[in-house]
Scaffold this motif. Structure first.
Motif, PDB file in Angstrom:
ATOM      1  N   VAL A  12      -3.450   1.207   6.913  1.00  0.00           N
ATOM      2  CA  VAL A  12      -2.887   0.490   5.766  1.00  0.00           C
ATOM      3  C   VAL A  12      -3.492  -0.903   5.669  1.00  0.00           C
ATOM      4  O   VAL A  12      -3.888  -1.367   4.594  1.00  0.00           O
ATOM      5  CB  VAL A  12      -1.350   0.412   5.876  1.00  0.00           C
TER       6      VAL A  12
ATOM      7  N   ILE B 250       0.811  -1.217   0.000  1.00  0.00           N
ATOM      8  CA  ILE B 250       0.000   0.000   0.000  1.00  0.00           C
ATOM      9  C   ILE B 250       0.845   1.269   0.000  1.00  0.00           C
ATOM     10  O   ILE B 250       0.542   2.234  -0.709  1.00  0.00           O
ATOM     11  CB  ILE B 250      -0.956   0.007   1.217  1.00  0.00           C
ATOM     12  N   THR B 251       1.915   1.300   0.781  1.00  0.00           N
ATOM     13  CA  THR B 251       2.724   2.522   0.873  1.00  0.00           C
ATOM     14  C   THR B 251       3.787   2.615  -0.216  1.00  0.00           C
ATOM     15  O   THR B 251       4.431   3.652  -0.352  1.00  0.00           O
ATOM     16  CB  THR B 251       3.395   2.625   2.254  1.00  0.00           C
TER      17      THR B 251
END
Length: 285
Positions: A139, A85-86
């Motif tokens: 997240v 996700i990041t």
């Protein structure tokens, strides 16, 4: 491993037991599966393969993209869930620039030129350069949302680019999403070999099947003479594989066309011969 409370004719191993009548086994399995989530009722996903690494920077996303592309070439309906996700990259390598759309209830994935369904965090942002500065629970929540709230249409094989490491977000993925198996990606460096063992042990603790190891960046191959230069030194992947009784699925070299295709969003055009044996194994799941 769960221990069965019914000792009459029982091996005491609930994980290998197929009995639904044994009270001990049934309760143990229910407890183990209590964190699993399900996709939307409209979605249909047959098999889910996680692509994991003990650390970032070993090419986990690249391996995910070429596995999905090869399986699509073989005629399978394929999807990619970008669980990193990041550090999302799937939109870039597949040439996706549009943002996610939906109908108020479900999110629609983007579809690549060869028909691969893709969802990635950058598809939710106003611009691709915007950083995702979220704490772990947020997240992890988006990761589960990608599985539960995206409309996955008749997917034969979903490839999930897992978050690197062994912290709370990868743990959420292992516990929440019913993985049919994982491919562990590493590179030749001794340090990475040490870290990849942590990923293998984590998968075993989560009762997730490890299909085998893929070594990325095994060597640099000259475009002209095909000479091999082992820039990262001697490989240790076979030692790790032997230690855990796992196969080495592929050793992928560094080639100039791989970076060019990925940067241009044309990873689907890239044919990596070394990955085909891995796809043979995935097809048999």
């Amino acid at each position: 491993m769960s221990e069965c409370s019914n000792k009459s004719g029982c091996s005491s191993s609930c994980n290998s037991c197929s009995s639904n009548s044994c009270e001990g086994c049934s309760s143990a399995k229910k407890k183990e599966n209590e964190f699993l989530i399900e996709p939307a009722p409209q979605s249909n996903i047959k098999k889910i393969i996680g692509v994991v690494s003990g650390k970032g920077g070993v090419g986990k996303s690249f391996v995910t993209s070429i596995l999905a592309s090869e399986m699509s070439r073989r005629g399978h309906r394929t999807a990619v869930l970008d669980g990193d996700i990041t550090g999302p990259s799937m939109g870039k390598v597949f040439g996706i620039s549009e943002k996610a759309t939906g109908n108020g209830n479900l999110i629609y994935p983007a579809v690549t030129k060869s028909g691969i369904q893709v969802i990635s965090a950058n598809m939710l942002l106003d611009n691709d350069e915007q950083p995702i500065i979220w704490r772990g629970p947020m997240v992890a929540g988006i990761l589960k949302q990608f599985y539960q709230e995206v409309y996955w249409e008749d997917v034969d094989f979903m490839f999930m680019d897992m978050p690197p490491g062994t912290s709370d977000v990868p743990l959420t993925a292992f516990q929440s999403i019913p993985l049919d198996g994982i491919v562990v990606v590493t590179s030749p460096q001794d340090l990475v070999s040490m870290v990849v063992e942590k990923a293998i042990i984590m998968a075993e603790m989560m009762n997730v099947k490890v299909l085998g190891l893929v070594e990325n960046m095994s060597y640099v191959e000259c475009d002209c003479c095909k000479e091999r230069n082992y820039v990262f030194g001697e490989s240790h992947i076979q030692e790790v594989a032997d230690k855990y009784n796992l196969p080495v699925l592929a050793r992928i070299p560094l080639r100039s066309n791989q970076a060019k295709c990925s940067d241009a969003g044309n990873v689907e055009d890239l044919i990596v011969e070394e990955i085909k044996d891995t796809c043979d194994i995935i097809e048999k799941l």
